[in-house]
Design a protein around this motif. Structure first.
Motif, PDB file in Angstrom:
ATOM      1  N   ASP A 151       0.930  -1.030  -0.186  1.00  0.00           N
ATOM      2  CA  ASP A 151       0.038   0.012  -0.015  1.00  0.00           C
ATOM      3  C   ASP A 151       1.140   1.120   0.087  1.00  0.00           C
ATOM      4  O   ASP A 151       0.382   2.028  -0.930  1.00  0.00           O
ATOM      5  CB  ASP A 151      -0.884  -0.140   1.044  1.00  0.00           C
ATOM      6  CG  ASP A 151      -1.820  -1.185   1.064  1.00  0.00           C
ATOM      7  OD1 ASP A 151      -2.318  -1.511  -0.085  1.00  0.00           O
ATOM      8  OD2 ASP A 151      -2.606  -1.226   2.093  1.00  0.00           O
ATOM      9  N   LEU A 152       1.933   1.282   0.794  1.00  0.00           N
ATOM     10  CA  LEU A 152       2.963   2.271   0.879  1.00  0.00           C
ATOM     11  C   LEU A 152       3.494   2.528  -0.586  1.00  0.00           C
ATOM     12  O   LEU A 152       3.808   3.576  -0.953  1.00  0.00           O
ATOM     13  CB  LEU A 152       3.910   2.103   1.899  1.00  0.00           C
ATOM     14  CG  LEU A 152       4.784   3.210   2.451  1.00  0.00           C
ATOM     15  CD1 LEU A 152       3.904   4.398   2.593  1.00  0.00           C
ATOM     16  CD2 LEU A 152       5.781   3.010   3.406  1.00  0.00           C
ATOM     17  N   ALA A 153       3.843   1.561  -1.397  1.00  0.00           N
ATOM     18  CA  ALA A 153       4.560   1.678  -2.660  1.00  0.00           C
ATOM     19  C   ALA A 153       3.586   2.218  -3.671  1.00  0.00           C
ATOM     20  O   ALA A 153       3.851   2.921  -4.346  1.00  0.00           O
ATOM     21  CB  ALA A 153       5.061   0.367  -3.240  1.00  0.00           C
ATOM     22  N   ALA A 154       2.324   1.698  -3.174  1.00  0.00           N
ATOM     23  CA  ALA A 154       1.184   2.323  -4.526  1.00  0.00           C
ATOM     24  C   ALA A 154       1.039   3.714  -4.188  1.00  0.00           C
ATOM     25  O   ALA A 154       1.066   4.544  -5.066  1.00  0.00           O
ATOM     26  CB  ALA A 154      -0.083   1.459  -4.272  1.00  0.00           C
ATOM     27  N   ARG A 155       0.997   4.189  -2.931  1.00  0.00           N
ATOM     28  CA  ARG A 155       0.792   5.646  -2.622  1.00  0.00           C
ATOM     29  C   ARG A 155       2.072   6.462  -3.069  1.00  0.00           C
ATOM     30  O   ARG A 155       1.803   7.466  -3.561  1.00  0.00           O
ATOM     31  CB  ARG A 155       0.680   5.853  -1.041  1.00  0.00           C
ATOM     32  CG  ARG A 155      -0.036   7.233  -0.756  1.00  0.00           C
ATOM     33  CD  ARG A 155       0.014   7.327   0.831  1.00  0.00           C
ATOM     34  NE  ARG A 155       1.309   7.709   1.324  1.00  0.00           N
ATOM     35  CZ  ARG A 155       1.287   7.790   2.466  1.00  0.00           C
ATOM     36  NH1 ARG A 155       0.440   7.498   3.397  1.00  0.00           N
ATOM     37  NH2 ARG A 155       2.562   8.195   3.032  1.00  0.00           N
ATOM     38  N   GLU A 156       3.299   5.819  -2.811  1.00  0.00           N
ATOM     39  CA  GLU A 156       4.369   6.789  -3.191  1.00  0.00           C
ATOM     40  C   GLU A 156       4.709   6.570  -4.519  1.00  0.00           C
ATOM     41  O   GLU A 156       5.780   7.140  -5.319  1.00  0.00           O
ATOM     42  CB  GLU A 156       5.532   6.406  -2.304  1.00  0.00           C
ATOM     43  CG  GLU A 156       5.423   6.632  -0.804  1.00  0.00           C
ATOM     44  CD  GLU A 156       5.078   8.093  -0.562  1.00  0.00           C
ATOM     45  OE1 GLU A 156       5.746   8.946  -1.013  1.00  0.00           O
ATOM     46  OE2 GLU A 156       4.157   8.492   0.183  1.00  0.00           O
ATOM     47  N   GLN A 157       4.235   5.544  -5.305  1.00  0.00           N
ATOM     48  CA  GLN A 157       4.287   5.376  -6.770  1.00  0.00           C
ATOM     49  C   GLN A 157       5.628   4.770  -6.974  1.00  0.00           C
ATOM     50  O   GLN A 157       6.351   5.540  -7.950  1.00  0.00           O
ATOM     51  CB  GLN A 157       3.976   6.658  -7.697  1.00  0.00           C
ATOM     52  CG  GLN A 157       2.545   6.966  -7.496  1.00  0.00           C
ATOM     53  CD  GLN A 157       2.228   8.255  -8.346  1.00  0.00           C
ATOM     54  OE1 GLN A 157       3.270   9.086  -8.861  1.00  0.00           O
ATOM     55  NE2 GLN A 157       0.940   8.705  -8.469  1.00  0.00           N
ATOM     56  N   VAL A 158       6.008   3.928  -6.304  1.00  0.00           N
ATOM     57  CA  VAL A 158       7.192   3.230  -6.476  1.00  0.00           C
ATOM     58  C   VAL A 158       7.317   1.664  -6.187  1.00  0.00           C
ATOM     59  O   VAL A 158       5.955   1.325  -5.934  1.00  0.00           O
ATOM     60  CB  VAL A 158       8.525   3.840  -5.262  1.00  0.00           C
ATOM     61  CG1 VAL A 158       8.916   5.193  -5.629  1.00  0.00           C
ATOM     62  CG2 VAL A 158       8.029   3.444  -3.964  1.00  0.00           C
ATOM     63  N   SER A 159       8.052   0.881  -6.506  1.00  0.00           N
ATOM     64  CA  SER A 159       7.978  -0.494  -6.527  1.00  0.00           C
ATOM     65  C   SER A 159       8.230  -1.038  -4.838  1.00  0.00           C
ATOM     66  O   SER A 159       8.542  -0.131  -4.149  1.00  0.00           O
ATOM     67  CB  SER A 159       8.919  -1.275  -7.206  1.00  0.00           C
ATOM     68  OG  SER A 159      10.658  -1.073  -6.754  1.00  0.00           O
ATOM     69  N   VAL A 160       7.468  -2.068  -4.833  1.00  0.00           N
ATOM     70  CA  VAL A 160       7.588  -2.670  -3.307  1.00  0.00           C
ATOM     71  C   VAL A 160       8.999  -2.870  -3.085  1.00  0.00           C
ATOM     72  O   VAL A 160       9.235  -2.509  -1.919  1.00  0.00           O
ATOM     73  CB  VAL A 160       6.679  -3.806  -3.382  1.00  0.00           C
ATOM     74  CG1 VAL A 160       7.085  -4.597  -2.080  1.00  0.00           C
ATOM     75  CG2 VAL A 160       5.458  -3.704  -3.670  1.00  0.00           C
ATOM     76  N   HIS A 161       9.928  -3.322  -3.938  1.00  0.00           N
ATOM     77  CA  HIS A 161      11.153  -3.555  -3.698  1.00  0.00           C
ATOM     78  C   HIS A 161      12.083  -2.505  -3.162  1.00  0.00           C
ATOM     79  O   HIS A 161      12.800  -2.445  -2.189  1.00  0.00           O
ATOM     80  CB  HIS A 161      11.952  -3.889  -4.943  1.00  0.00           C
ATOM     81  CG  HIS A 161      13.554  -4.212  -4.685  1.00  0.00           C
ATOM     82  ND1 HIS A 161      13.864  -5.344  -4.020  1.00  0.00           N
ATOM     83  CD2 HIS A 161      14.526  -3.475  -5.228  1.00  0.00           C
ATOM     84  CE1 HIS A 161      15.488  -5.471  -4.134  1.00  0.00           C
ATOM     85  NE2 HIS A 161      15.617  -4.334  -4.651  1.00  0.00           N
ATOM     86  N   THR A 162      11.458  -1.274  -3.829  1.00  0.00           N
ATOM     87  CA  THR A 162      12.183   0.074  -3.263  1.00  0.00           C
ATOM     88  C   THR A 162      11.809   0.573  -1.763  1.00  0.00           C
ATOM     89  O   THR A 162      12.630   0.839  -1.182  1.00  0.00           O
ATOM     90  CB  THR A 162      11.698   1.241  -4.249  1.00  0.00           C
ATOM     91  OG1 THR A 162      11.963   0.760  -5.684  1.00  0.00           O
ATOM     92  CG2 THR A 162      12.345   2.597  -3.783  1.00  0.00           C
TER      93      THR A 162
END
Length: 182
Positions: free
Chosen positions: A151-162
């Motif tokens: 969810d945090l990755a989607a909100r920040e528009q980055v990959s989950v790996h990042t």
């Protein structure tokens, strides 16, 4: 107990030489973990661990110095963890009063909660100063507010790996900062 040594007699020098050689390791371990109380007990734990490492050493495990260092430090840390947990446990018999009719007074839960809240706020402020803005985001949203990494990755528009990388870096800094206090 009762284990036979895995080493060949010619592999290592006599234990007396090993003991003398590794005394600085014992004292540096005390210094590294900021151990000032019960030094002699912990030194004895380290000495016994050095003996066990000497007896159980197998040359196929690599250099003895590296093996002994891991073994001794691991035993000392296990001892510290075990004694800390024992110190935190209060047996019920210790809470009882001598006069069974007398009531045990418990601390005010509200004041205890306020005290812990103040300590927690100080800790959060200290940790936040060490982290980059992205690591602070991970700390606040994921670690404190239980937001999932995806969810945090989607909100920040980055990959989950990042986001996982941010988390690893944040936890590494937090552990480094808290290790002397723990």
């Amino acid at each position: 107990m009762g284990k036979t040594p895995h080493r060949e007699p010619a592999t290592l020098p006599p234990f007396e030489h090993i003991y003398d050689q590794f005394q600085p390791l014992l004292y540096s371990t005390l210094k590294k973990y900021h151990i000032y109380r019960d030094r002699e007990d912990i030194l004895q734990v380290g000495r016994l661990a050095l003996w066990e490492a000497y007896v159980n050493y197998d040359p196929r495990q690599g250099a003895f110095a590296a093996y002994a260092t891991r073994y001794v430090r691991g035993r000392i840390l296990n001892y510290l963890n075990r004694t800390h947990k024992q110190a935190m446990t209060v047996p019920f018999s210790a809470i009882r009063t001598e006069d069974e009719e007398q009531e045990v007074e418990w601390p005010d839960p509200a004041s205890e909660e306020l005290y812990q809240s103040c300590e927690w706020q100080e800790l959060l402020a200290m940790v936040a100063q060490l982290l980059s803005p992205r690591e602070q985001l991970i700390f606040q949203e994921h670690l404190l507010h239980d937001m999932s990494l995806s969810d945090l990755a989607a909100r920040e528009q980055v990959s989950v790996h990042t986001v996982k990388t941010w988390k690893k870096r944040a936890l590494k800094k937090i552990r480094r900062a808290l290790s002397p206090t723990l």
